[in-house]
Motif scaffolding. Structure first.
Motif, PDB file in Angstrom:
ATOM      1  N   UNK A 431     107.222  34.385 -52.642  1.00  0.00           N
ATOM      2  CA  UNK A 431     107.453  33.367 -51.608  1.00  0.00           C
ATOM      3  C   UNK A 431     107.965  34.015 -50.330  1.00  0.00           C
ATOM      4  N   UNK A 432     108.816  35.037 -50.477  1.00  0.00           N
ATOM      5  CA  UNK A 432     109.325  35.734 -49.309  1.00  0.00           C
ATOM      6  C   UNK A 432     108.246  36.484 -48.567  1.00  0.00           C
ATOM      7  N   UNK A 433     107.310  37.091 -49.292  1.00  0.00           N
ATOM      8  CA  UNK A 433     106.191  37.770 -48.642  1.00  0.00           C
ATOM      9  C   UNK A 433     105.329  36.779 -47.869  1.00  0.00           C
ATOM     10  N   UNK A 434     105.097  35.610 -48.457  1.00  0.00           N
ATOM     11  CA  UNK A 434     104.308  34.586 -47.778  1.00  0.00           C
ATOM     12  C   UNK A 434     105.020  34.071 -46.538  1.00  0.00           C
ATOM     13  N   UNK A 435     106.306  33.801 -46.672  1.00  0.00           N
ATOM     14  CA  UNK A 435     107.068  33.278 -45.528  1.00  0.00           C
ATOM     15  C   UNK A 435     107.123  34.284 -44.386  1.00  0.00           C
ATOM     16  N   UNK A 436     107.144  35.571 -44.719  1.00  0.00           N
ATOM     17  CA  UNK A 436     107.213  36.610 -43.679  1.00  0.00           C
ATOM     18  C   UNK A 436     105.846  36.919 -43.090  1.00  0.00           C
ATOM     19  N   UNK A 437     104.799  36.332 -43.641  1.00  0.00           N
ATOM     20  CA  UNK A 437     103.457  36.589 -43.122  1.00  0.00           C
ATOM     21  C   UNK A 437     102.917  37.954 -43.490  1.00  0.00           C
ATOM     22  N   UNK A 438     103.340  38.475 -44.643  1.00  0.00           N
ATOM     23  CA  UNK A 438     102.863  39.785 -45.087  1.00  0.00           C
ATOM     24  C   UNK A 438     101.406  39.640 -45.518  1.00  0.00           C
ATOM     25  N   UNK A 439     100.494  40.264 -44.772  1.00  0.00           N
ATOM     26  CA  UNK A 439      99.066  40.138 -45.064  1.00  0.00           C
ATOM     27  C   UNK A 439      98.529  41.294 -45.897  1.00  0.00           C
ATOM     28  N   UNK A 440      99.071  42.467 -45.690  1.00  0.00           N
ATOM     29  CA  UNK A 440      98.558  43.669 -46.360  1.00  0.00           C
ATOM     30  C   UNK A 440      99.682  44.269 -47.194  1.00  0.00           C
ATOM     31  N   UNK A 441      99.750  43.799 -48.436  1.00  0.00           N
ATOM     32  CA  UNK A 441     100.861  44.116 -49.332  1.00  0.00           C
ATOM     33  C   UNK A 441     100.330  45.004 -50.446  1.00  0.00           C
ATOM     34  N   UNK A 442     100.934  46.159 -50.585  1.00  0.00           N
ATOM     35  CA  UNK A 442     100.505  47.121 -51.590  1.00  0.00           C
ATOM     36  C   UNK A 442     101.706  47.509 -52.439  1.00  0.00           C
ATOM     37  N   UNK A 443     101.625  47.274 -53.745  1.00  0.00           N
ATOM     38  CA  UNK A 443     102.692  47.575 -54.683  1.00  0.00           C
ATOM     39  C   UNK A 443     102.302  48.820 -55.481  1.00  0.00           C
ATOM     40  N   UNK A 444     103.203  49.816 -55.477  1.00  0.00           N
ATOM     41  CA  UNK A 444     103.003  51.051 -56.243  1.00  0.00           C
ATOM     42  C   UNK A 444     103.940  51.027 -57.437  1.00  0.00           C
ATOM     43  N   UNK A 445     103.401  51.261 -58.636  1.00  0.00           N
ATOM     44  CA  UNK A 445     104.154  51.061 -59.875  1.00  0.00           C
ATOM     45  C   UNK A 445     103.980  52.253 -60.816  1.00  0.00           C
ATOM     46  N   UNK A 446     105.035  52.533 -61.614  1.00  0.00           N
ATOM     47  CA  UNK A 446     104.979  53.572 -62.636  1.00  0.00           C
ATOM     48  C   UNK A 446     105.116  52.974 -64.024  1.00  0.00           C
ATOM     49  N   UNK A 447     105.899  53.611 -64.877  1.00  0.00           N
ATOM     50  CA  UNK A 447     106.426  53.098 -66.140  1.00  0.00           C
ATOM     51  C   UNK A 447     105.469  53.041 -67.321  1.00  0.00           C
ATOM     52  N   UNK A 448     104.254  52.538 -67.172  1.00  0.00           N
ATOM     53  CA  UNK A 448     103.474  52.102 -68.334  1.00  0.00           C
ATOM     54  C   UNK A 448     102.563  53.168 -68.944  1.00  0.00           C
ATOM     55  N   UNK A 449     102.489  54.359 -68.371  1.00  0.00           N
ATOM     56  CA  UNK A 449     101.715  55.477 -68.917  1.00  0.00           C
ATOM     57  C   UNK A 449     100.218  55.206 -68.941  1.00  0.00           C
ATOM     58  N   UNK A 450      99.771  54.251 -68.170  1.00  0.00           N
ATOM     59  CA  UNK A 450      98.345  53.976 -68.002  1.00  0.00           C
ATOM     60  C   UNK A 450      98.113  53.624 -66.538  1.00  0.00           C
ATOM     61  N   UNK A 451      96.846  53.672 -66.133  1.00  0.00           N
ATOM     62  CA  UNK A 451      96.481  53.283 -64.774  1.00  0.00           C
ATOM     63  C   UNK A 451      95.904  51.872 -64.796  1.00  0.00           C
ATOM     64  N   UNK A 452      96.461  51.016 -63.947  1.00  0.00           N
ATOM     65  CA  UNK A 452      95.934  49.676 -63.737  1.00  0.00           C
ATOM     66  C   UNK A 452      95.646  49.499 -62.241  1.00  0.00           C
ATOM     67  N   UNK A 453      94.696  48.612 -61.951  1.00  0.00           N
ATOM     68  CA  UNK A 453      94.528  48.091 -60.597  1.00  0.00           C
ATOM     69  C   UNK A 453      94.492  46.573 -60.701  1.00  0.00           C
ATOM     70  N   UNK A 454      95.378  45.905 -59.964  1.00  0.00           N
ATOM     71  CA  UNK A 454      95.507  44.453 -60.012  1.00  0.00           C
ATOM     72  C   UNK A 454      95.265  43.831 -58.642  1.00  0.00           C
ATOM     73  N   UNK A 455      94.604  42.682 -58.627  1.00  0.00           N
ATOM     74  CA  UNK A 455      94.741  41.743 -57.519  1.00  0.00           C
ATOM     75  C   UNK A 455      96.000  40.920 -57.787  1.00  0.00           C
ATOM     76  N   UNK A 456      96.933  40.906 -56.850  1.00  0.00           N
ATOM     77  CA  UNK A 456      98.121  40.068 -56.989  1.00  0.00           C
ATOM     78  C   UNK A 456      97.737  38.650 -56.586  1.00  0.00           C
ATOM     79  N   UNK A 457      97.825  37.725 -57.531  1.00  0.00           N
ATOM     80  CA  UNK A 457      97.351  36.364 -57.306  1.00  0.00           C
ATOM     81  C   UNK A 457      98.499  35.426 -56.949  1.00  0.00           C
ATOM     82  N   UNK A 458      98.210  34.448 -56.111  1.00  0.00           N
ATOM     83  CA  UNK A 458      99.207  33.429 -55.787  1.00  0.00           C
ATOM     84  C   UNK A 458      99.603  32.671 -57.047  1.00  0.00           C
ATOM     85  N   UNK A 459      98.628  32.459 -57.941  1.00  0.00           N
ATOM     86  CA  UNK A 459      98.878  31.850 -59.252  1.00  0.00           C
ATOM     87  C   UNK A 459      98.115  32.687 -60.271  1.00  0.00           C
ATOM     88  N   UNK A 460      98.828  33.481 -61.041  1.00  0.00           N
ATOM     89  CA  UNK A 460      98.167  34.389 -61.972  1.00  0.00           C
ATOM     90  C   UNK A 460      97.384  33.654 -63.049  1.00  0.00           C
TER      91      UNK A 460
END
Length: 554
Positions: A431-460
């Motif tokens: 909600x904060x990203x939406x309110x701030x008008x963040x259009x190009x949001x890229x999340x970098x993640x570790x932890x899981x020992x595999x490679x994923x690529x996700x579309x971040x959805x407004x409603x998963x």
């Protein structure tokens, strides 16, 4: 090339930890905070072996008397700003000894920065003290540099000169760089295999590397080095136990940093680091340990782990821990092209729901009072987005942000250690990203020992809902051993999570090239780490366009 005569000390460039720590500790533990922290942790905050002054100060060792190379753990740089960069080394002529072979003596270290790898002309040079209280680590914040510039650096102690490192500053604030190329890595369990990925990373043409956690693992490493299977060489018994004390964590960092491939990666690029759980203990949550031990004991352990982490990373004095607390979240910029909001999702989180077992979302995990970032860090993140003038807002952090169902049923379980276990926290951030008008949001993640690529959805739960950003997980450098291109659960995960566009279980890294029109994501993997020398291949490539989030095959 030999250094010239001993350079004049430049006090504004060489960080002396002692001057700031006592004042900071007093400010940090006010009366209210003091009574909420255990006695052991509070004592650590005030008296964790701070460098002494006057007659009580450690005796200084004449560097000319060194008879062994003290630069056994390499060099590193990090957190590039437009006018400064942090340089790091640790002196340890005997790296597998508790004191590194230098005892309780402090040592003067010379440092030099040049625009040339041959050091024809010094841009900056000075001296810094390596204190025994900080495991003879050196953190030099070199200021007054030109923005967007490549530099070379080295250290000297006595007749010994360190390996040469290469680093760079960020572009000047307000400028419009056309591109940025970064690498993301995580999870490097030493005992699980060779650091072949780091050897390839050293050869990658990137501006900066983000290490997203699990730099260290607390588990015992046997005499054979685990999967590395040393032949004719055995590791000392000091590593064949779980890390619990400050000495344990320091020794474990010495083991990891003795690896030539890891040293090469650090020497080649500036790093931006953040921790996850294993730098302290598996799946701890804030002040709550994994196992049923008294909280004061765990906070003492956390204080030791945080202290050793800072000692062994290219971090500024702002990240220096005070007892069991350290502010690791921070913000960096790459001109107007990118803003980096580096998170800490481990230190401030609520305890995991449902005893940290995979579970379908429910009242416990969805409690609005629960947080993965803590209130202060969450507000800092949202405020930073509101004031951001960057084209891309990049969020390097630890655990999977996007929804990740483990099964095909409506009540499929999810990880309670990831953001799925803190859905109210995720909702507030989105909600904060939406309110701030963040259009190009890229999340970098570790932890899981595999490679994923996700579309971040407004409603998963609605595949047709708006895509608001992109997340990648960078797989692991070594954790999980060789891995498999298609893990056994590949088909289930891809069907259960239509916003998951890629899934690969091999070891590797992610390389991201951010431009003004789009960002390209390359997932690079190696066939094996059980033996060294495997080639690096590109497993998949995607692009996401500026102003139009959503992953497309490159």
């Amino acid at each position: 090339m030999a250094f010239p005569g001993r350079p004049r000390a430049l006090a504004e460039h060489a960080f002396s930890p002692h001057d700031a720590v006592l004042r900071a500790a007093a400010r940090h533990l006010g009366r209210r905070r003091f009574f909420t922290v255990t006695a052991a942790a509070a004592a650590l905050a005030f008296s964790t072996n701070l460098p002494a002054r006057g007659a009580a100060a450690a005796r200084e060792l004449d560097a000319a008397r060194l008879d062994k190379d003290p630069f056994t753990l390499g060099v590193a740089s990090g957190d590039p700003l437009p006018d400064s960069v942090l340089l790091w080394t640790r002196l340890a002529p005997e790296p597998f000894a508790e004191d590194g072979g230098l005892g309780q003596q402090r040592l003067t270290v010379e440092w030099e920065l040049s625009a040339s790898e041959f050091f024809a002309v010094s841009v900056r040079k000075g001296t810094a003290l390596a204190y025994p209280e900080y495991s003879h680590s050196v953190h030099v914040d070199v200021k007054g540099l030109d923005p967007g510039t490549e530099y070379y650096y080295r250290f000297r102690a006595g007749s010994f000169i360190s390996p040469v490192g290469r680093t760079r500053t960020a572009p000047a604030a307000g400028t419009d760089p056309s591109s940025l190329r970064l690498a993301a890595v995580a999870c490097q369990a030493y005992q699980d295999g060779y650091y072949t990925v780091h050897r390839h990373l050293a050869e990658e043409d990137v501006d900066v590397v983000f290490h997203l956690g699990d730099y260290l693992y607390e588990y015992a490493v046997n005499a054979a080095g685990g999967e590395r299977g040393y032949t004719g060489t055995t590791l000392p018994d000091v590593f064949n136990r779980e890390t619990m004390t400050l000495a344990d964590y320091r020794l474990r960092y010495a083991l990891y940093k003795s690896d030539a491939d890891l040293q090469a990666a650090h020497a080649a690029h500036p790093f931006v680091v953040t921790w996850d759980d294993h730098e302290t203990e598996n799946n701890y949550a804030g002040a709550v340990p994994e196992n049923d031990v008294p909280q004061d004991q765990f906070l003492a352990r956390r204080a030791a782990a945080y202290r050793a982490y800072w000692e062994h990373q290219p971090l500024r004095s702002a990240q220096l821990p005070q007892g069991p607390d350290a502010q690791l979240y921070r913000r960096l910029h790459w001109g107007t092209l990118a803003q980096f909001d580096i998170l800490d999702t481990r230190q401030y989180r609520s305890d995991q729901a449902y005893d940290d077992r995979p579970h379908a979302p429910g009242a416990e995990s969805d409690d609005p009072a629960r947080t993965i970032t803590g209130a202060a860090q969450e507000q800092w993140l949202l405020d930073g987005w509101k004031s951001s003038g960057a084209l891309w807002n990049v969020m390097p952090q630890q655990v999977t942000f996007s929804q990740r169902k483990f099964g095909l049923t409506a009540d499929a379980t999810m990880s309670m250690d990831a953001w799925d276990g803190y859905r109210a926290s995720r909702d507030r951030v989105m909600a904060g990203a939406k309110a701030a008008g963040v259009e190009n949001w890229l999340v970098l993640t570790g932890d899981v020992h595999v490679a994923y690529a996700f579309d971040i959805k407004e409603n998963f739960d609605d595949p047709d809902s708006k895509t608001v950003g992109t997340e990648l997980t960078c797989t692991s450098v070594a954790s999980g051993k060789d891995g498999a291109e298609k893990p056994d659960n590949w088909d289930t995960y891809m069907r259960a999570n239509p916003h998951m566009k890629f899934y690969n279980g091999k070891r590797g890294m992610a390389v991201v090239e951010i431009g003004r029109d789009s960002a390209r994501l390359d997932f690079k993997t190696v066939a094996a780490i059980s033996t060294p020398g495997a080639a690096l291949t590109t497993a998949a490539s995607f692009v996401t366009e500026a102003g139009a989030p959503g992953l497309k095959p490159a």
